[in-house]
Design an enzyme around this catalytic site. Structure first.
Site, PDB file in Angstrom:
ATOM      1  N   ARG A  56      22.115  61.705  43.778  1.00  0.00           N
ATOM      2  CA  ARG A  56      21.273  62.897  43.979  1.00  0.00           C
ATOM      3  C   ARG A  56      20.418  63.163  42.748  1.00  0.00           C
ATOM      4  NH1 ARG A  56      24.831  67.528  45.896  1.00  0.00           N
ATOM      5  NH2 ARG A  56      22.806  68.601  45.988  1.00  0.00           N
ATOM      6  N   VAL A  90      20.351  72.391  42.994  1.00  0.00           N
ATOM      7  CA  VAL A  90      20.737  71.802  41.702  1.00  0.00           C
ATOM      8  C   VAL A  90      19.668  70.839  41.186  1.00  0.00           C
ATOM      9  CG1 VAL A  90      23.216  72.148  42.071  1.00  0.00           C
ATOM     10  CG2 VAL A  90      22.143  70.052  42.933  1.00  0.00           C
ATOM     11  N   ASP A  91      18.524  70.787  41.908  1.00  0.00           N
ATOM     12  CA  ASP A  91      17.400  69.984  41.405  1.00  0.00           C
ATOM     13  C   ASP A  91      16.577  70.853  40.449  1.00  0.00           C
ATOM     14  OD1 ASP A  91      16.090  70.670  44.618  1.00  0.00           O
ATOM     15  OD2 ASP A  91      15.175  71.437  42.790  1.00  0.00           O
ATOM     16  N   HIS A 106      24.349  77.632  41.359  1.00  0.00           N
ATOM     17  CA  HIS A 106      25.291  76.547  41.650  1.00  0.00           C
ATOM     18  C   HIS A 106      25.204  75.431  40.629  1.00  0.00           C
ATOM     19  CE1 HIS A 106      25.529  77.732  46.205  1.00  0.00           C
ATOM     20  NE2 HIS A 106      26.151  78.570  45.415  1.00  0.00           N
ATOM     21  N   GLY A 172      14.632  78.789  52.835  1.00  0.00           N
ATOM     22  CA  GLY A 172      15.187  77.440  52.964  1.00  0.00           C
ATOM     23  C   GLY A 172      16.690  77.346  52.805  1.00  0.00           C
ATOM     24  N   SER A 174      20.543  77.995  54.952  1.00  0.00           N
ATOM     25  CA  SER A 174      21.149  78.197  56.282  1.00  0.00           C
ATOM     26  C   SER A 174      22.033  79.427  56.321  1.00  0.00           C
ATOM     27  CB  SER A 174      21.982  76.965  56.664  1.00  0.00           C
ATOM     28  OG  SER A 174      23.058  76.822  55.727  1.00  0.00           O
ATOM     29  N   LEU A 199      12.915  77.193  58.168  1.00  0.00           N
ATOM     30  CA  LEU A 199      12.408  76.345  59.268  1.00  0.00           C
ATOM     31  C   LEU A 199      12.798  76.930  60.617  1.00  0.00           C
ATOM     32  CD1 LEU A 199      10.922  73.661  59.741  1.00  0.00           C
ATOM     33  CD2 LEU A 199      13.149  72.529  59.865  1.00  0.00           C
ATOM     34  N   ALA A 216       8.471  75.089  54.900  1.00  0.00           N
ATOM     35  CA  ALA A 216       8.241  75.879  53.679  1.00  0.00           C
ATOM     36  C   ALA A 216       6.874  75.616  53.062  1.00  0.00           C
ATOM     37  CB  ALA A 216       9.337  75.565  52.660  1.00  0.00           C
TER      38      ALA A 216
HETATM   39  C1  BV8 Z   1      33.305  81.144  45.432  1.00  0.00           C
HETATM   40  C2  BV8 Z   1      27.616  72.147  45.255  1.00  0.00           C
HETATM   41  C3  BV8 Z   1      35.062  82.442  44.567  1.00  0.00           C
HETATM   42  C4  BV8 Z   1      26.340  71.892  44.627  1.00  0.00           C
HETATM   43  C5  BV8 Z   1      27.806  73.915  46.812  1.00  0.00           C
HETATM   44  C6  BV8 Z   1      33.331  84.683  51.309  1.00  0.00           C
HETATM   45  C7  BV8 Z   1      33.051  85.178  50.030  1.00  0.00           C
HETATM   46  C8  BV8 Z   1      33.115  84.349  48.917  1.00  0.00           C
HETATM   47  C9  BV8 Z   1      33.451  82.988  49.074  1.00  0.00           C
HETATM   48  C10 BV8 Z   1      33.711  82.506  50.332  1.00  0.00           C
HETATM   49  C11 BV8 Z   1      33.652  83.345  51.446  1.00  0.00           C
HETATM   50  N1  BV8 Z   1      33.970  82.597  52.515  1.00  0.00           N
HETATM   51  C12 BV8 Z   1      34.203  81.332  52.123  1.00  0.00           C
HETATM   52  C13 BV8 Z   1      34.063  81.233  50.805  1.00  0.00           C
HETATM   53  C14 BV8 Z   1      34.269  80.023  50.015  1.00  0.00           C
HETATM   54  C15 BV8 Z   1      33.018  79.171  49.862  1.00  0.00           C
HETATM   55  C16 BV8 Z   1      32.119  79.183  51.061  1.00  0.00           C
HETATM   56  O1  BV8 Z   1      31.138  79.922  51.109  1.00  0.00           O
HETATM   57  N2  BV8 Z   1      32.431  78.344  52.029  1.00  0.00           N
HETATM   58  C17 BV8 Z   1      31.592  78.239  53.206  1.00  0.00           C
HETATM   59  C18 BV8 Z   1      31.466  76.787  53.618  1.00  0.00           C
HETATM   60  C19 BV8 Z   1      32.193  79.119  54.279  1.00  0.00           C
HETATM   61  N3  BV8 Z   1      32.253  79.581  48.709  1.00  0.00           N
HETATM   62  C20 BV8 Z   1      32.615  79.105  47.506  1.00  0.00           C
HETATM   63  O2  BV8 Z   1      33.573  78.396  47.331  1.00  0.00           O
HETATM   64  C21 BV8 Z   1      31.767  79.542  46.333  1.00  0.00           C
HETATM   65  N4  BV8 Z   1      32.649  80.003  45.304  1.00  0.00           N
HETATM   66  O3  BV8 Z   1      33.157  81.898  46.347  1.00  0.00           O
HETATM   67  O4  BV8 Z   1      34.178  81.343  44.419  1.00  0.00           O
HETATM   68  C22 BV8 Z   1      35.714  82.639  43.269  1.00  0.00           C
HETATM   69  C23 BV8 Z   1      35.887  83.927  42.818  1.00  0.00           C
HETATM   70  C24 BV8 Z   1      36.503  84.126  41.604  1.00  0.00           C
HETATM   71  C25 BV8 Z   1      36.929  83.029  40.863  1.00  0.00           C
HETATM   72  C26 BV8 Z   1      36.741  81.733  41.321  1.00  0.00           C
HETATM   73  C27 BV8 Z   1      36.135  81.524  42.532  1.00  0.00           C
HETATM   74  C28 BV8 Z   1      30.985  78.364  45.722  1.00  0.00           C
HETATM   75  C29 BV8 Z   1      29.819  78.020  46.581  1.00  0.00           C
HETATM   76  C30 BV8 Z   1      29.029  76.860  45.943  1.00  0.00           C
HETATM   77  C31 BV8 Z   1      29.535  75.581  46.470  1.00  0.00           C
HETATM   78  N5  BV8 Z   1      28.676  74.471  46.045  1.00  0.00           N
HETATM   79  N6  BV8 Z   1      27.326  72.726  46.531  1.00  0.00           N
HETATM   80  C32 BV8 Z   1      25.692  70.742  45.307  1.00  0.00           C
HETATM   81  O5  BV8 Z   1      26.351  69.730  45.557  1.00  0.00           O
HETATM   82  O6  BV8 Z   1      24.509  70.894  45.582  1.00  0.00           O
HETATM   83  S1  BV8 Z   1      27.277  74.682  48.215  1.00  0.00           S
HETATM   84  C33 BV8 Z   1      25.988  73.830  48.933  1.00  0.00           C
HETATM   85  O7  BV8 Z   1      25.578  74.640  50.040  1.00  0.00           O
HETATM   86  C34 BV8 Z   1      24.760  73.699  48.065  1.00  0.00           C
HETATM   87  O8  BV8 Z   1      24.909  74.281  46.795  1.00  0.00           O
HETATM   88  C35 BV8 Z   1      23.700  74.465  48.833  1.00  0.00           C
HETATM   89  O9  BV8 Z   1      22.824  75.065  47.990  1.00  0.00           O
HETATM   90  C36 BV8 Z   1      24.527  75.426  49.559  1.00  0.00           C
HETATM   91  C37 BV8 Z   1      23.887  76.155  50.693  1.00  0.00           C
HETATM   92  O10 BV8 Z   1      23.309  75.205  51.549  1.00  0.00           O
HETATM   93  P1  BV8 Z   1      21.753  75.382  51.875  1.00  0.00           P
HETATM   94  O11 BV8 Z   1      20.991  75.343  50.603  1.00  0.00           O
HETATM   95  O12 BV8 Z   1      21.577  76.573  52.737  1.00  0.00           O
HETATM   96  O13 BV8 Z   1      21.459  74.044  52.656  1.00  0.00           O
HETATM   97  P2  BV8 Z   1      21.703  73.772  54.200  1.00  0.00           P
HETATM   98  O14 BV8 Z   1      21.529  72.316  54.415  1.00  0.00           O
HETATM   99  O15 BV8 Z   1      22.957  74.458  54.644  1.00  0.00           O
HETATM  100  O16 BV8 Z   1      20.502  74.559  54.918  1.00  0.00           O
HETATM  101  C38 BV8 Z   1      19.170  74.145  54.698  1.00  0.00           C
HETATM  102  C39 BV8 Z   1      18.277  75.154  55.392  1.00  0.00           C
HETATM  103  O17 BV8 Z   1      16.916  74.795  55.144  1.00  0.00           O
HETATM  104  C40 BV8 Z   1      18.456  75.146  56.906  1.00  0.00           C
HETATM  105  O18 BV8 Z   1      18.536  76.486  57.361  1.00  0.00           O
HETATM  106  C41 BV8 Z   1      17.172  74.483  57.427  1.00  0.00           C
HETATM  107  O19 BV8 Z   1      16.734  75.072  58.647  1.00  0.00           O
HETATM  108  C42 BV8 Z   1      16.181  74.810  56.342  1.00  0.00           C
HETATM  109  N7  BV8 Z   1      15.119  73.816  56.212  1.00  0.00           N
HETATM  110  C43 BV8 Z   1      15.217  72.467  56.359  1.00  0.00           C
HETATM  111  N8  BV8 Z   1      13.998  71.919  56.152  1.00  0.00           N
HETATM  112  C44 BV8 Z   1      13.135  72.932  55.859  1.00  0.00           C
HETATM  113  C45 BV8 Z   1      13.849  74.136  55.898  1.00  0.00           C
HETATM  114  N9  BV8 Z   1      13.269  75.332  55.671  1.00  0.00           N
HETATM  115  C46 BV8 Z   1      11.942  75.327  55.401  1.00  0.00           C
HETATM  116  N10 BV8 Z   1      11.191  74.206  55.346  1.00  0.00           N
HETATM  117  C47 BV8 Z   1      11.753  73.002  55.573  1.00  0.00           C
HETATM  118  N11 BV8 Z   1      10.986  71.899  55.528  1.00  0.00           N
END
Ligand code: BV8
Length: 225
Positions: A56, A90-91, A106, A172, A174, A199, A216
């Protein structure tokens, strides 16, 4: 002076050629989250995790900022607005587009962290399991990226900006990952106008006052204009 908090996700970098997470050809199709984006996955197989992020990092370095990144950089340097730009990405495409300050909640592909002593330093383009921490000398090097179960960076600063904002814009993303996915609810609770540029409708679309859907590189420059 309009105070705007902007949250971006993987979708803003999609048209720069960087893969998103949850699309049909997304990153999570190739790897289980548990294996490459959790501390436990790193402990189990650090080589797999470093390879996932090496790929990545190379893709991000080869990518170019697109019209959406550039439009946000223009907005952030327009003195009529006070913009807090928060990214889940993270880019470094926001920075390379000219955004003056980017909050990477993140982490970043271009940062390295020692899993043992928490020392931080600029990441090499390729991280290997044999690399040694420059500070403690142990082979416990990982990307400085927030994994699931780890606390995102700068949360107090983000929440303070949200409380005093006039507008919250989500671009951008989800809306699947917390705490970022909860920002729109925080904004509504604070009586702040909310806008989604994406999107397609995100998981949290119903919480936004307004939404514009499309690529976007078209809808973000149109909104900024
Ligand atoms: C934490 C690593 C607590 C980096 C990532 C409730 C409250 C708090 C926490 C939780 C909760 N429920 C569950 C949790 C735990 C968890 C969580 O949320 N789980 C989910 C799956 C349910 N959260 C965590 O663990 C977080 N930490 O809460 O810690 C804590 C408290 C005290 C002490 C210690 C801990 C940590 C979250 C971060 C995890 N790391 N990745 C990397 O590898 O990149 S998350 C990962 O998903 C990425 O970081 C990314 O940024 C993130 C979100 O994804 P999106 O960016 O939205 O990408 P996605 O593909 O999903 O969507 C893309 C969108 O773009 C789509 O909608 C699409 O339609 C659109 N799109 C596509 N093309 C286009 C477009 N839009 C416009 N134009 C286009 N051309």
């Amino acid at each position: 002076m309009t105070r705007i908090v902007i949250l971006t996700g993987a979708g803003i970098s999609a048209e720069s050629g960087l893969r998103t997470f949850r699309a049909a050809d997304g990153l999570w199709e190739d790897h289980r989250i548990e294996d490459v984006a959790t501390p436990e996955g790193y402990d189990r197989n650090p080589g797999l995790v470093l390879q996932f992020y090496n790929e990545r990092r190379a893709a991000a370095a080869a990518a170019e900022p697109n019209a959406a990144h550039k439009a946000l950089a223009r907005l952030a340097t327009d003195r009529r607005h006070q913009v807090t730009l928060v990214t889940q990405n993270v880019d470094d495409l926001h920075e390379r587009a000219g955004a003056p300050e980017v909050i990477h909640m993140h982490g970043s592909l271009f940062g390295a962290l020692c899993a043992r002593c928490r020392h931080r330093w600029p990441a090499p383009m390729v991280m290997r399991t044999t690399d040694l921490c420059p500070d403690c000398g142990h082979a416990t090097c990982r990307p400085d990226i927030v994994w699931f179960g780890e606390m995102p960076h700068h949360m107090e600063r983000i929440e303070a900006a949200l409380r005093r904002a006039d507008l919250f814009v989500s671009i951008g993303t989800s809306g699947n990952v917390y705490p970022a996915a909860g920002f729109v609810a925080d904004a509504r609770h604070a009586g702040i106008e909310t806008l989604e540029l994406n999107l397609e409708p995100s998981v949290g679309s119903r919480f936004f006052d307004r939404a514009v859907h499309g690529p976007a590189t078209r809808i973000v420059p149109e909104w900024v204009a």
